[in-house]
Write a protein that holds these residues in place. Structure first.
Motif, PDB file in Angstrom:
ATOM      1  N   LEU A  25       9.407   3.193  -2.546  1.00  0.00           N
ATOM      2  CA  LEU A  25       8.614   4.422  -2.548  1.00  0.00           C
ATOM      3  C   LEU A  25       7.915   4.621  -3.893  1.00  0.00           C
ATOM      4  O   LEU A  25       6.788   5.124  -3.949  1.00  0.00           O
ATOM      5  N   THR A  26       8.576   4.217  -4.970  1.00  0.00           N
ATOM      6  CA  THR A  26       7.936   4.252  -6.284  1.00  0.00           C
ATOM      7  C   THR A  26       6.754   3.292  -6.323  1.00  0.00           C
ATOM      8  O   THR A  26       5.703   3.606  -6.890  1.00  0.00           O
TER       9      THR A  26
ATOM     10  N   GLY B 299       2.854   4.043  -7.196  1.00  0.00           N
ATOM     11  CA  GLY B 299       2.081   3.309  -8.195  1.00  0.00           C
ATOM     12  C   GLY B 299       0.838   2.669  -7.612  1.00  0.00           C
ATOM     13  O   GLY B 299      -0.238   2.679  -8.236  1.00  0.00           O
ATOM     14  N   SER B 300       0.946   2.115  -6.411  1.00  0.00           N
ATOM     15  CA  SER B 300      -0.206   1.495  -5.739  1.00  0.00           C
ATOM     16  C   SER B 300      -1.279   2.535  -5.444  1.00  0.00           C
ATOM     17  O   SER B 300      -2.477   2.296  -5.644  1.00  0.00           O
TER      18      SER B 300
ATOM     19  N   LEU C 286      -3.678  -3.075   3.231  1.00  0.00           N
ATOM     20  CA  LEU C 286      -2.841  -4.240   2.926  1.00  0.00           C
ATOM     21  C   LEU C 286      -2.496  -4.274   1.434  1.00  0.00           C
ATOM     22  O   LEU C 286      -1.385  -4.660   1.052  1.00  0.00           O
ATOM     23  N   GLY C 287      -3.439  -3.852   0.596  1.00  0.00           N
ATOM     24  CA  GLY C 287      -3.167  -3.772  -0.840  1.00  0.00           C
ATOM     25  C   GLY C 287      -2.050  -2.791  -1.144  1.00  0.00           C
ATOM     26  O   GLY C 287      -1.166  -3.070  -1.968  1.00  0.00           O
ATOM     27  N   LEU C 288      -2.064  -1.644  -0.460  1.00  0.00           N
ATOM     28  CA  LEU C 288      -1.003  -0.649  -0.654  1.00  0.00           C
ATOM     29  C   LEU C 288       0.345  -1.175  -0.166  1.00  0.00           C
ATOM     30  O   LEU C 288       1.384  -0.939  -0.791  1.00  0.00           O
ATOM     31  N   VAL C 289       0.328  -1.897   0.952  1.00  0.00           N
ATOM     32  CA  VAL C 289       1.564  -2.478   1.494  1.00  0.00           C
ATOM     33  C   VAL C 289       2.130  -3.508   0.528  1.00  0.00           C
ATOM     34  O   VAL C 289       3.346  -3.541   0.263  1.00  0.00           O
ATOM     35  N   LEU C 290       1.259  -4.367  -0.027  1.00  0.00           N
ATOM     36  CA  LEU C 290       1.716  -5.388  -0.977  1.00  0.00           C
ATOM     37  C   LEU C 290       2.305  -4.748  -2.231  1.00  0.00           C
ATOM     38  O   LEU C 290       3.312  -5.227  -2.769  1.00  0.00           O
TER      39      LEU C 290
ATOM     40  N   ALA D 257       3.667  -2.490  -9.094  1.00  0.00           N
ATOM     41  CA  ALA D 257       3.028  -2.252  -7.801  1.00  0.00           C
ATOM     42  C   ALA D 257       1.546  -1.951  -7.985  1.00  0.00           C
ATOM     43  O   ALA D 257       0.703  -2.411  -7.200  1.00  0.00           O
ATOM     44  N   GLY D 258       1.222  -1.187  -9.031  1.00  0.00           N
ATOM     45  CA  GLY D 258      -0.181  -0.885  -9.317  1.00  0.00           C
ATOM     46  C   GLY D 258      -0.974  -2.124  -9.655  1.00  0.00           C
ATOM     47  O   GLY D 258      -2.122  -2.297  -9.198  1.00  0.00           O
ATOM     48  N   TYR D 259      -0.378  -3.024 -10.442  1.00  0.00           N
ATOM     49  CA  TYR D 259      -1.056  -4.277 -10.798  1.00  0.00           C
ATOM     50  C   TYR D 259      -1.290  -5.154  -9.565  1.00  0.00           C
ATOM     51  O   TYR D 259      -2.371  -5.710  -9.377  1.00  0.00           O
TER      52      TYR D 259
END
Length: 329
Positions: free
Chosen positions: A214-215, A219-220, A81-85, A64-66
């Protein structure tokens, strides 16, 4: 009635402390603690209330972070949108992993999640878009909703705090919903849940995907806060770290994973400072080496908790309070 009022007062005090915290402590450090606290709470939803021990949560956290980092840095997408993705990435990987592992039980389920997560780790190690061993650097914070500049640590802290509170409220709602009661029934007596007509595999899979999503959000958010993403977040040791946080704080409690995350993150970041202070007070030079012995110290804390506080710190406090109340009556 008094217990309910006491809980509300305690929550209000904690919220006020959280709102004032960035004016006394380093905001980035606080945001890191919030991200790991959310990570631990998401993991606790699976192991503490469903009884499934996953060693694959690092895959959701790191992937998710990547994805969030790529969407913000290379694709130029808005921050929200980045957090949602990133969150959807965690949910999607959780769905795939869950479909492959959920019909297995016990150690077999755990080992399948570990194996699949390690496969993702080696993909991240070789893939060009992850930066390999160098990681993904220079992730921009951007603006939230197009106008809120997240370049300020204080502003971003309150955004991260809002994300954490909203996610925690969702977890509490899930736990106390009819769905959450079924999860508890599956954990306590799976054959009985089957005899009552529940499709336990479907419930387990949904819990697994919710925990993964949620994890992924945690990570995002961490990638946004720190501005980089590395292989450490997808390595199996990250899955072990969140297990440690949950067990130290208290398995199957709301506050336990938060307390465990705060303790472990503080040890990782402040143990060197604590060692230097102890050395200056006691004049024992050995304390200065504590900063290089984080793994040993956290391992020692884990052993102490297993031997003396089997319910975790918060779990033991709750058990003591209940025993005291029953004795009084």
């Amino acid at each position: 009635m008094n217990n309910s009022l006491n809980k509300k007062i305690a929550l209000a005090v904690l919220l006020v402390l959280a709102l004032l915290a960035p004016f006394g402590l380093y905001p980035v450090f606080l945001m890191k603690m919030l991200c790991f606290a959310l990570f631990a709470c998401a993991f606790n939803l699976l192991i503490g209330y469903t009884g499934l021990l996953s060693f694959g949560h690092a895959a959701f956290f790191g992937a998710a972070g990547y994805v969030a980092g790529q969407s913000l840095k290379l694709w130029g997408l808005p921050t929200e949108l980045g957090l949602v993705l990133g969150t959807l990435t965690g949910a999607l990987i959780g769905l795939v992993m869950g479909l492959l592992a959920i019909r297995r039980q016990g150690i077999y389920f755990t080992m399948i999640t570990l194996a699949l997560a390690q496969m993702l780790y080696f993909v991240a190690l070789q893939a060009p878009f992850t930066g390999g061993e160098d990681g993904l650097q220079g992730i921009p914070r951007g603006r939230l909703l197009g106008f809120l500049d997240l370049g300020s640590d204080i502003t971003l802290y309150y955004v991260v705090l809002a994300i954490f509170v909203a996610a925690l409220a969702l977890i509490v709602r899930i736990i106390h919903s009819p769905f959450g009661q079924v999860l508890k029934a599956i954990k306590e007596n799976e054959p009985r849940a089957i005899s009552l007509g529940y499709d336990i595999d479907r419930y387990k899979l949904l819990a697994f995907v919710l925990s993964a999503a949620l994890t992924g959000l945690a990570g995002s958010t961490k990638a946004l806060v720190l501005g980089f993403e590395t292989l450490t977040d997808v390595h199996w040791s990250m899955s072990g770290l969140v297990v440690l946080m949950t067990l130290v704080g208290g398995l199957g409690t709301i506050m336990g994973p938060i307390v465990g995350a705060v303790i472990i993150v503080m040890l990782e970041n402040k143990l060197g400072d604590i060692g230097n202070w102890l050395a200056s007070v006691t004049h024992i030079d050995w304390f200065t080496t504590l900063g290089d012995s984080v793994t040993i110290v956290t391992g020692f804390i884990f052993i102490v908790c297993v031997l003396a506080f089997r319910r975790g710190i918060v779990g033991e406090i709750i058990h003591f309070a209940k025993r005291k109340t029953s004795t009084a009556h």
